[in-house]
Scaffold this motif. Structure first.
Motif, PDB file in Angstrom:
ATOM      1  N   UNK A 101     -97.074   9.915  24.575  1.00 12.18           N
ATOM      2  CA  UNK A 101     -97.986  10.046  23.445  1.00 12.18           C
ATOM      3  C   UNK A 101     -98.123  11.476  22.959  1.00 12.18           C
ATOM      4  N   UNK A 102     -97.965  12.444  23.841  1.00  6.04           N
ATOM      5  CA  UNK A 102     -97.890  13.829  23.371  1.00  6.04           C
ATOM      6  C   UNK A 102     -96.670  13.991  22.471  1.00  6.04           C
ATOM      7  N   UNK A 103     -95.519  13.469  22.900  1.00  7.04           N
ATOM      8  CA  UNK A 103     -94.319  13.538  22.058  1.00  7.04           C
ATOM      9  C   UNK A 103     -94.533  12.802  20.741  1.00  7.04           C
ATOM     10  N   UNK A 151     -85.545  15.515  23.287  1.00  8.99           N
ATOM     11  CA  UNK A 151     -86.215  14.992  24.484  1.00  8.99           C
ATOM     12  C   UNK A 151     -86.219  13.458  24.467  1.00  8.99           C
ATOM     13  N   UNK A 152     -86.535  12.877  23.316  1.00  8.80           N
ATOM     14  CA  UNK A 152     -86.583  11.416  23.185  1.00  8.80           C
ATOM     15  C   UNK A 152     -85.212  10.808  23.444  1.00  8.80           C
ATOM     16  N   UNK A 153     -84.170  11.395  22.870  1.00  9.73           N
ATOM     17  CA  UNK A 153     -82.819  10.880  23.068  1.00  9.73           C
ATOM     18  C   UNK A 153     -82.355  11.059  24.515  1.00  9.73           C
ATOM     19  N   UNK A 154     -82.664  12.222  25.100  1.00  7.74           N
ATOM     20  CA  UNK A 154     -82.226  12.498  26.466  1.00  7.74           C
ATOM     21  C   UNK A 154     -82.810  11.491  27.451  1.00  7.74           C
ATOM     22  N   UNK A 155     -84.061  11.128  27.252  1.00  8.26           N
ATOM     23  CA  UNK A 155     -84.731  10.191  28.156  1.00  8.26           C
ATOM     24  C   UNK A 155     -84.523   8.743  27.742  1.00  8.26           C
ATOM     25  N   UNK A 156     -83.775   8.538  26.660  1.00  4.15           N
ATOM     26  CA  UNK A 156     -83.456   7.193  26.170  1.00  4.15           C
ATOM     27  C   UNK A 156     -84.722   6.391  25.855  1.00  4.15           C
ATOM     28  N   UNK A 160     -87.941   4.063  17.600  1.00 11.31           N
ATOM     29  CA  UNK A 160     -88.809   3.385  16.642  1.00 11.31           C
ATOM     30  C   UNK A 160     -90.228   3.263  17.168  1.00 11.31           C
ATOM     31  N   UNK A 161     -90.352   2.986  18.468  1.00 12.20           N
ATOM     32  CA  UNK A 161     -91.680   2.824  19.060  1.00 12.20           C
ATOM     33  C   UNK A 161     -92.412   4.154  19.158  1.00 12.20           C
ATOM     34  N   UNK A 162     -91.706   5.194  19.609  1.00  9.17           N
ATOM     35  CA  UNK A 162     -92.338   6.510  19.766  1.00  9.17           C
ATOM     36  C   UNK A 162     -92.749   7.083  18.414  1.00  9.17           C
ATOM     37  N   UNK A 163     -91.847   7.018  17.437  1.00 12.59           N
ATOM     38  CA  UNK A 163     -92.142   7.624  16.144  1.00 12.59           C
ATOM     39  C   UNK A 163     -93.230   6.876  15.379  1.00 12.59           C
ATOM     40  N   UNK A 164     -93.403   5.596  15.663  1.00  6.23           N
ATOM     41  CA  UNK A 164     -94.396   4.823  14.912  1.00  6.23           C
ATOM     42  C   UNK A 164     -95.769   4.820  15.557  1.00  6.23           C
ATOM     43  N   UNK A 165     -95.911   5.413  16.737  1.00  4.70           N
ATOM     44  CA  UNK A 165     -97.224   5.380  17.386  1.00  4.70           C
ATOM     45  C   UNK A 165     -98.291   6.072  16.543  1.00  4.70           C
ATOM     46  N   UNK A 166     -97.900   7.136  15.833  1.00  2.72           N
ATOM     47  CA  UNK A 166     -98.920   7.826  15.038  1.00  2.72           C
ATOM     48  C   UNK A 166     -99.454   6.935  13.925  1.00  2.72           C
ATOM     49  N   UNK A 167     -98.715   5.906  13.578  1.00  4.24           N
ATOM     50  CA  UNK A 167     -99.154   5.003  12.522  1.00  4.24           C
ATOM     51  C   UNK A 167    -100.013   3.866  13.074  1.00  4.24           C
TER      52      UNK A 167
END
Length: 366
Positions: A101-103, A151-156, A160-167
């Motif tokens: 969630x920080x990311x 970081x997101x790609x490296x940890x796989x 879509x889920x990570x980027x949409x959390x702010x919404x």
């Protein structure tokens, strides 16, 4: 006519075709051009030639530009192999919740910051030495976004889920919506800053951006990841954020100095009620955000620490701006946080990037 294959060779001239004769451009009216007096420059509402960099009126702005270029790096410089293992095998569910969630918040925030500087602030500056640093700042915000994506790609992680959390997560979305509300009002390129109301609105927006958004939210926002680093986990991500933090401290410092110069040159009086509202709204959204990402404390960090540090850093930014401290008596809950901006630590050459060199090794960040 020249040949594109050989720019120094003339193409054969066709029969009856005359060789074109180029004539220099001569303006119809030649102005009475005088040398620029640097004392005539202004941060905003200046009337001198915006294209002439020197002589400087604001040499400190050029120094920021030079120092920013010493802190050059890319996310590919830092070894993330251990982070993959840590994320998969060492992080607790609570720690994964914090990390992700920080990311999620940061990915959107730096895009917003890039747009704000490029579209709302930089084009209103009328001294090119300030614009030079802000152009670098726009690049750095894009670089930070690349870092989070790396970081997101490296940890796989699910992008879509990570980027949409702010919404979809109200407590993350609240910070973004408050930032949009504070910053969107000055995105107009036709904003007349000779109008005192417009000027006040612009400066208040810039205070929020430099003093709160970058100066407190970003500065404080990396702390949960640094808390993991202090326990020896997710060290690659934390080192990435250390480089970003050094950028952000410079961004905040530059913005604050620019704001103070505008207030001085324009003889501007800030509305105390507007300032109080700004701090209160920023604190309320940060409390909601901290309550979500830190709903369960992790070892070495909790939401109470996060909010206490928000108040402490907010007071620091207020002092830099020469305005009243919003949270008198706030104490330093994370005395180790300032150390994270320095990156002056013993490093294993084969484990991570060597950072003890000119790229920021001797810079002053405040």
């Amino acid at each position: 006519m020249k040949s594109w294959d050989d720019p120094f060779a003339e193409l054969p001239q066709k029969a009856g075709q005359e060789k074109a004769v180029l004539k220099p451009f001569v303006p119809e009216k030649v102005n009475d051009v005088k040398p620029i007096n640097p004392e005539d420059k202004r941060v905003v509402n200046g009337m001198v030639d915006i294209n002439q960099l020197a002589p400087f009126k604001y040499p400190w702005a050029w120094e920021y530009f030079l120092n920013a270029n010493k802190n050059h790096w890319t996310p590919l410089d830092i070894n993330m192999a251990q982070d993959i293992h840590d994320y998969q095998h060492k992080l607790t569910p609570e720690e994964r919740h914090v990390y992700e969630n920080v990311l999620s918040y940061l990915t959107t925030s730096d895009i917003l910051a890039m747009r704000n500087i490029g579209l709302a602030v930089m084009e209103k500056m009328t001294a090119p030495e300030l614009q030079a640093y802000q152009a670098r700042q726009v690049f750095e915000e894009a670089l930070h976004t690349w870092t989070y994506q790396h970081c997101i790609e490296t940890l796989n992680l699910d992008q879509g889920e990570i980027y949409n959390r702010y919404r979809v997560v109200p407590d993350i979305n609240g910070k973004i919506q408050l930032a949009n509300q504070r910053l969107d009002a000055v995105l107009r390129s036709d904003m007349d800053l000779t109008n005192r109301d417009n000027l006040h609105e612009f400066v208040m927006s810039y205070i929020f951006f430099a003093g709160v958004f970058e100066g407190v939210w970003f500065y404080n926002g990396f702390s949960p990841i640094f808390a993991l680093q202090r326990r020896g986990i997710m060290k690659g991500t934390a080192e990435q954020l250390q480089y970003i933090m050094r950028d952000e401290v410079m961004h905040a410092g530059f913005g604050i100095r620019t704001i103070k110069q505008i207030i001085l040159e324009e003889n501007l009086k800030l509305d105390p009620k507007a300032l109080r509202k700004m701090w209160d709204e920023a604190l309320a959204t940060e409390e909601a955000y901290a309550g979500y990402i830190m709903r369960d404390p992790i070892l070495g960090y909790c939401k109470e620490d996060h909010i206490a540090q928000f108040r402490y850093i907010a007071n620091r930014r207020a002092r830099q701006l020469n305005i009243e401290e919003p949270f008198p008596g706030a104490e330093n809950a994370l005395p180790w946080l300032d150390e994270q901006a320095n990156l002056r630590k013993e490093k294993n050459f084969f484990e991570t990037r060597v950072t003890e060199y000119q790229t920021g090794g001797a810079l002053s960040w405040e």
